[in-house]
Every structure is written in C-alpha cells, then in structure tokens.
Motif scaffolding. Structure first.
Motif, PDB file in Angstrom:
ATOM      1  N   ALA A  62      37.337  16.628  22.255  1.00 46.78           N
ATOM      2  CA  ALA A  62      36.850  17.824  21.568  1.00 46.78           C
ATOM      3  C   ALA A  62      37.483  17.955  20.187  1.00 46.78           C
ATOM      4  CB  ALA A  62      37.144  19.066  22.410  1.00 46.78           C
ATOM      5  N   ALA A  66      35.489  17.769  16.544  1.00 50.55           N
ATOM      6  CA  ALA A  66      35.582  18.827  15.541  1.00 50.55           C
ATOM      7  C   ALA A  66      36.041  18.272  14.195  1.00 50.55           C
ATOM      8  CB  ALA A  66      36.533  19.919  16.033  1.00 50.55           C
ATOM      9  N   ARG A  67      36.965  17.328  14.205  1.00 48.40           N
ATOM     10  CA  ARG A  67      37.425  16.756  12.937  1.00 48.40           C
ATOM     11  C   ARG A  67      36.334  15.926  12.272  1.00 48.40           C
ATOM     12  NH1 ARG A  67      42.302  16.382  16.034  1.00 48.40           N
ATOM     13  NH2 ARG A  67      43.831  17.838  15.176  1.00 48.40           N
ATOM     14  N   MET A  69      33.150  16.557  12.567  1.00 45.19           N
ATOM     15  CA  MET A  69      32.227  17.554  12.051  1.00 45.19           C
ATOM     16  C   MET A  69      32.769  18.217  10.787  1.00 45.19           C
ATOM     17  SD  MET A  69      29.392  17.670  13.586  1.00 45.19           S
ATOM     18  CE  MET A  69      28.853  19.197  12.813  1.00 45.19           C
ATOM     19  N   ALA A  70      34.100  18.338  10.689  1.00 46.89           N
ATOM     20  CA  ALA A  70      34.691  18.929   9.489  1.00 46.89           C
ATOM     21  C   ALA A  70      34.373  18.086   8.260  1.00 46.89           C
ATOM     22  CB  ALA A  70      36.201  19.077   9.666  1.00 46.89           C
ATOM     23  N   PHE A 127      35.406  23.936  11.103  1.00 46.79           N
ATOM     24  CA  PHE A 127      35.564  22.884  12.106  1.00 46.79           C
ATOM     25  C   PHE A 127      37.019  22.409  12.203  1.00 46.79           C
ATOM     26  CE2 PHE A 127      30.959  22.573  11.387  1.00 46.79           C
ATOM     27  CZ  PHE A 127      30.524  22.592  12.710  1.00 46.79           C
ATOM     28  N   ASP A 128      37.757  22.491  11.090  1.00 45.66           N
ATOM     29  CA  ASP A 128      39.188  22.188  11.179  1.00 45.66           C
ATOM     30  C   ASP A 128      39.888  23.166  12.120  1.00 45.66           C
ATOM     31  OD1 ASP A 128      39.307  19.951   9.561  1.00 45.66           O
ATOM     32  OD2 ASP A 128      39.540  21.119   7.715  1.00 45.66           O
ATOM     33  N   GLU A 130      38.487  24.686  14.571  1.00 44.71           N
ATOM     34  CA  GLU A 130      38.044  24.344  15.925  1.00 44.71           C
ATOM     35  C   GLU A 130      38.850  23.165  16.465  1.00 44.71           C
ATOM     36  OE1 GLU A 130      33.886  22.927  17.998  1.00 44.71           O
ATOM     37  OE2 GLU A 130      33.813  24.517  16.472  1.00 44.71           O
ATOM     38  N   ALA A 131      39.164  22.204  15.595  1.00 40.61           N
ATOM     39  CA  ALA A 131      40.009  21.081  16.022  1.00 40.61           C
ATOM     40  C   ALA A 131      41.411  21.571  16.385  1.00 40.61           C
ATOM     41  CB  ALA A 131      40.086  20.024  14.917  1.00 40.61           C
ATOM     42  N   ILE A 269      39.461  30.630  14.254  1.00 36.79           N
ATOM     43  CA  ILE A 269      38.041  30.243  14.229  1.00 36.79           C
ATOM     44  C   ILE A 269      37.186  31.446  13.831  1.00 36.79           C
ATOM     45  CG2 ILE A 269      36.093  29.515  15.652  1.00 36.79           C
ATOM     46  CD1 ILE A 269      37.994  27.791  17.246  1.00 36.79           C
TER      47      ILE A 269
END
Length: 443
Positions: A62, A66-67, A69-70, A127-128, A130-131, A269
């Motif tokens: 996960a 997320a990374r 996607m960032a 997204f960062d 989220e990571a 987030i």
C-alpha cells in the motif's frame, strides 16, 4: 518434599504401590524431559510470526502504491490529439467528396490542459501523506503482531506450568491414597479417609484433563502466528520485570504510540485533501492548436483556442467542497485527540496494574505460599502423630494447591500486561521514527 501421612505403627506402602507412585511421577516429569528437544524461545516466535505475516507485506505494498501515485499525480495531464472532418456533403454531385466542396475541411490538432504547479504539488503531497499513513499502519500491524504472538507464547507457557503443577500434586494425591488405604487395612484408619483421598485425587484428575485441553488450545493459538513450530517445546521465559522507556514517555511524546501516530497520518491525509480543494477553487485552462485544410486551391489554416471553465456558482460548489474538506480535517483532529486520551489512559491503567501485580506476586512468595506450605506440614505432622485427621490434611493440601494456582494465574495476568506494554511501541528505533515524525501538514 511430601512425606506419606501414615500414623506411627501403620505398615509401610507395598512395593507395588511405590511403583505406581513412581510411574505417576514419571508422567509428571515427561513434559520436562521433552525440553531436551530444540526449544522455541519467545524471540524466535516473534521472528517467525514476522516472517509469516501477510499483513506487513500488504501495508508495504500500500505504501509503495501511494508513492508511485505521488509521482504520477505530480505530472501534467497528457495532451489530447484531435482529428476532425467538417462540412462533408452527403448528397448532390459532391457527395462524400473530401476535396470538391470548398466548405469541406480536414483538421488535426492538439489540446493541452495547463495545470498549475501548486495544484500538481498538492495532488502529489496528498499521495505522499497516504504513503505515510500506510507506513504508520504497518507499524501498528507489527506492534499488534508482536503483542499477540508474545501473549500466545506466554499463554502456552503458563498453561504448561499449570499442568506440571497439577501433575506434581497428583503424585502426592496418589501417595495419600496409598497411605490411607494402608492405614485402613492395618486397622488404624477409617474407610472414609480412603474415600476422601480418592475423591481429592479424582478432583485433581479432572483439573488435569482441563489443563491438557487448555495446553492444546494455547498451542493452536500460538500456531496462528508461528505455524507448525508451535508444536516445539518452549524455551525459558524471559524476565518480565521491565518495560521499554518509551512507555514512560508517552505523556510527553504520544506520537510514539503507533495507533496515535496512525491517526496523525490520517489527519494529515484529510489536511492534504483540504489543501487540494483550496487550490481547486481556481480553474485549469485548456489550450488548443488546430491545423485545417480544405481543397488544394485553398490555404492551410491554423486555429488557436483557449478554454476556461466558468465557475458561475463558486459559493455553492467549490466553496462547499472546501468547507466539507475542512470539516473532515476537524473531524480527524477531534478523533485523534479523543483516541489519544483513551490510549494513554489505557496504557497508564495497564502500567499501574502491572506494578500492582508485581507487589502481589512478591506477597504470594513472601507470605501466602509459605503459610500454605506450613499449614500442610503441620496437619501432616499431626496426622502422623495420631492427633490429626486425614480430612485436615486434604483440606490443607487443597488450600495449598489453590494458592499455588492463584499465584500462577496472577503471574499469567501480569505477563499479559507486560506483553501489552513491552510491545506497545516498535522495538526498532527506525520504525518508531517512521511512525512518530510529524509531517508539515501535521503542524
């Protein structure tokens, strides 16, 4: 050490009876002999549980997603290729001709959305965060994994100790049966004493069956974490007299608590979503360049266009979305503050209970167990001297067994509290920093 409670003058226990007692004693020592096999220590169990876990790789995946996607969210949208055909005749002499009618035009163009840099940065930052939350969730999963594995290991350890205690008491109960039977046959004891001794042994047998069942259940629970290695004998229990220093620092550094750190990441987030909504109040433009061609007698033409979304209801659309995102930030902050109070209170209560149980265990060792043993010895001495009854011996013995079992259960409860405190925070300082360092959106 147990002394057979026969009165003076009673004949000694026959050889057959002594052999029976030795066989029972051998059964009692059988679990101890199995410890000669390779033992499963608590540290080994923790490592096995971590190696077998699927929750930890899931959280790592996960965080990786997320990374990735960032990076993708920080890029401008791809340009759009546009190909068109306009004013194509459908009837008449120029029907479906691309060149004969002067109005027919073939066109090709590109359209590009011009996204502002601050909005791209906000999308990437979301997204960062989220990571970061996935990393914090991995720390929570690891802390729970270690805690639950340790508690399962300790549960089996204490269940085996309880079984061994009952087995040793069953040996003594068997000797009491033999002594009471010998006294009765010699005319120096009552038949009721024989029945009483056998009843006491039968009660211990029932406890032994329950203890064996609980050992099997504890092994199954341990296998949930360590797999087939749960069938191995257990190693020595580690000392349970200290907890990590981080537990004492939670009041001043609550972000060291993994679940509080996760809530901080989730709040970050929500804040990133609010930042993105703030930047979305300004629309993105679209720029288009198009080349058009009619017949060979006409010049090639170029067209340039700019598209700007008209935010004609900013108050009820973009502003409402921003207000909703800010409300979610406030919700996340309030939930984090409430959960922080709850987690810190639970930790303080566990620490106080652990400290209180340490004092109670010392009281058992210093006072209660010696008194129970002395009472048993006194009743045995009186019975051997002919001035006491076997009922008094059995009552004293039952009290001593119950006291030892109560002490063992208190020790088990204390060990469970220790596991919850000891594995509350990550053991690896790097993992603790990954969960605890606040990001800029946390401020």
């Amino acid at each position: 050490m147990f002394h057979p409670p026969w009165p003076h003058g009673a004949r000694r226990v026959p050889v057959r009876c002594r052999l029976t007692a030795l066989l029972i004693l051998g059964a009692a020592w059988a679990p101890l002999a199995s410890h000669a096999q390779p033992a499963l220590t608590l540290d080994q169990a923790l490592q096995l549980a971590q190696d077998r876990s699927r929750q930890l790789p899931a959280q790592e995946a996960a965080a990786t997603a997320a990374r990735e996607m960032a990076v993708a969210a920080g890029q401008r949208p791809d340009p759009t290729l546009k190909v068109g055909l306009g004013n194509l005749p459908l009837d008449g002499p120029d029907r479906l001709s691309l060149t004969r009618d002067s109005m027919t035009m073939r066109s090709v163009g590109l359209m590009q959305e011009i996204t502002r840099g601050d909005k791209l940065a906000a999308r990437s930052a979301r997204f960062d965060r989220e990571a970061d939350a996935a990393d914090a969730a991995r720390v929570v999963a690891l802390a729970h994994l270690r805690r639950d594995t340790a508690m399962a290991w300790l549960d089996r350890h204490f269940q085996e100790r309880l079984r061994e205690l009952l087995q040793s008491q069953r040996v003594e109960a068997g000797l009491q049966i033999e002594a009471a039977d010998a006294a009765y046959r010699g005319g120096r004891g009552a038949q009721a004493d024989v029945f009483a001794a056998r009843s006491a042994a039968a009660l211990i047998d029932d406890r032994l069956r329950l203890a064996a069942q609980q050992v099997e259940a504890a092994t199954v629970r341990l296998a949930r974490w360590v797999g087939p290695d749960a069938q191995q004998p257990l190693g020595e229990r580690p000392p349970l007299t200290a907890v990590p220093a981080a537990v004492h620092d939670l009041d001043t550094h609550p972000d060291q608590h993994p679940e509080i750190a996760l809530l901080m990441r989730q709040q970050a987030i929500a804040q990133a979503d609010a930042d993105l909504a703030q930047r979305s109040r300004r629309p993105d433009w679209n720029v288009e360049l198009m080349l058009g061609q009619r017949g060979p007698a006409y010049s090639t033409m170029v067209s340039v266009g700019v598209s700007i979304p008209l935010q004609i209801d900013l108050r009820n659309r973009q502003d409402r979305e921003l207000s909703a995102r800010l409300a979610l930030v406030e919700q996340a902050r309030a939930q984090r503050e409430d959960a922080t109070r709850e987690h810190l209170t639970e930790t303080r209560l566990r620490f106080l209970a652990w400290q209180g149980n340490q004092a109670r265990l010392a009281h058992y060792d210093r006072t209660l167990l010696p008194l129970a043993a002395e009472r048993t010895q006194a009743t045995l001495t009186a019975y051997r001297g002919g001035s006491g009854s076997l009922d008094a011996v059995l009552d004293a013995r039952r009290l001593e067994i119950d006291t030892r079992i109560d002490r063992l259960r208190l020790d088990m409860e204390t060990a469970g509290l220790w596991a919850q405190l000891h594995y509350l925070t990550p053991a690896d300082p790097a993992e603790r920093r990954a969960a605890a360092i606040p990001t800029t959106t946390d401020q």
